[in-house]
Design an enzyme around this catalytic site. Structure first.
Site, PDB file in Angstrom:
ATOM      1  N   ASP A 144       0.897  -1.163   0.000  1.00 21.00           N
ATOM      2  CA  ASP A 144       0.000   0.000   0.000  1.00 21.00           C
ATOM      3  C   ASP A 144       0.930   1.205   0.000  1.00 21.00           C
ATOM      4  OD1 ASP A 144      -1.599   2.198   0.618  1.00 21.00           O
ATOM      5  OD2 ASP A 144      -2.960   1.031   1.876  1.00 21.00           O
ATOM      6  N   HIS A 145       1.075   1.861  -1.156  1.00 23.12           N
ATOM      7  CA  HIS A 145       2.134   2.872  -1.270  1.00 23.12           C
ATOM      8  C   HIS A 145       1.912   4.053  -0.322  1.00 23.12           C
ATOM      9  CE1 HIS A 145      -0.782   4.552  -4.215  1.00 23.12           C
ATOM     10  NE2 HIS A 145      -0.291   5.716  -3.830  1.00 23.12           N
ATOM     11  N   HIS A 155      -6.122   2.620   1.335  1.00 24.62           N
ATOM     12  CA  HIS A 155      -5.387   3.806   1.792  1.00 24.62           C
ATOM     13  C   HIS A 155      -6.087   4.531   2.949  1.00 24.62           C
ATOM     14  CE1 HIS A 155      -3.219   2.964  -1.762  1.00 24.62           C
ATOM     15  NE2 HIS A 155      -3.925   3.685  -2.607  1.00 24.62           N
TER      16      HIS A 155
END
Length: 491
Positions: free
Chosen positions: A180-181, A243
């Protein structure tokens, strides 16, 4: 201070000709090498359907690095570590050829058998690839083996469970890194530091002193060339399930007993378990969806979502979501966490606003309407930093107050070279630090929370489009907060 580990590694990228690899992965690997973060004993295998040669692949790698950073040093030497193989994931003979190349490059570059497999492609192939890697002996190595998986991890809870079972048949949970950047972004990781390293905040971080918390992630872009992917996912699957809920968990978690992966994850999972699940008849009370129509963004007229592609003419996919999340535990009972995310909004920005409760009788404001509560703003992007809004005396004779801003901007400090999120996460995976990756329990609990919303929306016909491009979303998004006596803070 211990010396930084410089891992040796062979990275295999499935989907090496795709947008993600070009925009994020190749520049990140270049930065890791140039910053002396990884060993020069590394190699990258690119796998994709296209019939490229090594030379064509390397030219594309160099082009992607130059697009990211401009003119770069020792680019030819860097690109020489990249090797290409045309690959069809459904062709069993392809894995034998891949194994030959892996073993050849491990010998050539002395990577000590450390293998990182990055699945930068369509999720429907994840299970098949994972099991083929095991079946054809690609996990058999004297070093470590790790698998990085991009989102979306499933389409709902049932599909996520099915996908997890497929991957777990071949890889242990400790070997799986669900990326999950957002968790790689400097200021997202700073949430824990701001909370747990500052007594001034941690003692106030509860329902006695905080009125509400707002998380906004807005984009100016529309769907561009991602219409096929985006129309299947929508804003809730693309942003909220991963996110946004991850940021909620970091903001709401209890202090861990240590900063180890297991302890941090354990506290985040407790938050996910405490999310108040919605009955189907409550969804409209707590969530608003929208889809952008035509409008003006950055002084440029843009088309509505349904005009972006012929495939979208009758689409009911949401490009905007706003919601109210309640956490039923001792610390947060009664405090709403408001989230909103959308495309074609006025600016690209991700921020968190913590609104503190006002004192009972503030003598320094003329009326209730003029009250300015204390705010803590955490800017995730683009202007990374934090700001604290306090009240101070106005200039002049009257004894009135006005808000002042105390701020720190990460980018304003000299010589700070903030690592790109993917750069940080790639390195974490190489050294075996899974703290900023998503555990299966987090994935399952987030889908469990999201599924009722999806069910209600899929059974209804929305009145789209319902917000102009260039606006902050549908009017109902404001009403969501107004009914609680709150409003969105545009600070």
């Amino acid at each position: 201070m211990s010396e930084q580990i410089k891992p040796k590694v062979l990275i295999t990228i499935f989907g090496a000709t795709g947008d993600l690899a070009k925009r994020k992965l190749y520049p990140s690997i270049y930065r890791l090498l140039r910053n002396n973060t990884i060993s020069k004993d590394f190699a990258v295998i690119g796998l994709a359907r296209r019939g490229w040669s090594n030379e064509v692949f390397r030219d594309n790698v160099k082009e992607s690095v130059e697009q990211a950073f401009g003119e770069c040093e020792e680019l030819d030497d860097f690109a020489s570590h990249f090797h290409y193989q045309s690959f069809d994931v459904t062709d069993k003979t392809a894995y034998d050829r891949m194994k030959e190349l892996v073993e050849q490059l491990e010998s050539q570059y002395d990577t000590e058998g450390n293998r990182l497999f990055y699945l930068a492609m369509a999720p429907e192939f994840f299970g098949q690839i994972a099991n083929s890697l095991q079946e054809y002996g690609l996990k058999e190595t004297p070093g470590w083996t790790r698998l990085i998986i991009e989102k979306p991890f499933g389409h709902d809870l049932d599909s996520a469970k099915e996908l997890n079972n497929q991957i777990r048949a071949a890889f242990d949970e400790e070997q799986i890194y669900r990326i999950d950047h957002y968790l790689g972004k400097q200021m997202v990781q700073n949430i824990e530091v701001i909370r747990f390293a500052n007594g001034i905040f941690e003692h106030l971080w509860n329902n006695r002193f905080i009125s509400n918390i707002q998380i906004t992630s807005s984009e100016t872009l529309g769907v561009e060339d991602r219409s096929r992917y985006y129309d299947d996912s929508g804003a809730i699957r693309d942003m909220v399930q991963n996110h946004m809920l991850q940021m909620v968990a970091l903001l709401a978690m209890e202090p861990p007993i240590s900063l180890t992966t297991d302890e941090v994850r354990s506290e985040k999972i407790k938050v996910m378990r405490a999310l108040r699940e919605l009955d189907l008849d409550q969804v409209h009370e707590y969530y608003v969806r929208g889809q952008y129509g035509h409008g003006v963004v950055n002084d440029k007229e843009v088309a509505g979502y349904r005009k972006e592609s012929e495939d979208l003419i009758f689409s009911n996919t949401e490009t905007f979501v706003a919601g109210k999340i309640l956490i039923d535990n001792y610390r947060w009972a009664g405090v709403p966490f408001y989230i909103r995310t959308g495309k074609r909004m006025p600016e690209k920005r991700t921020k968190i606003v913590i609104e503190f409760k006002d004192i009972p009788m503030n003598l320094y404001f003329k009326s209730e309407r003029e009250h300015h509560p204390n705010l803590l703003v955490i800017n995730i992007q683009p202007d990374e930093g934090i700001a604290l809004y306090l009240n101070a005396k106005k200039s002049g004779s009257e004894a009135l107050a006005e808000p002042i801003e105390l701020s720190y901007k990460q980018g304003a400090m000299p010589a700070i070279n903030t690592p790109e999120a993917y750069e940080k996460l790639l390195y974490d995976c190489m050294i075996g630090d899974a703290t900023n990756f998503t555990h299966w329990d987090e994935v399952a609990l987030s889908w469990q929370y999201i599924d009722p919303i999806l069910k209600v929306w899929e059974d209804e016909q929305p009145n789209f489009p319902n917000y102009e491009s260039g606006s902050m979303g549908p009017k109902k998004s404001d009403e969501l907060l107004n009914q609680d006596g709150n409003h969105w803070w545009e600070v």
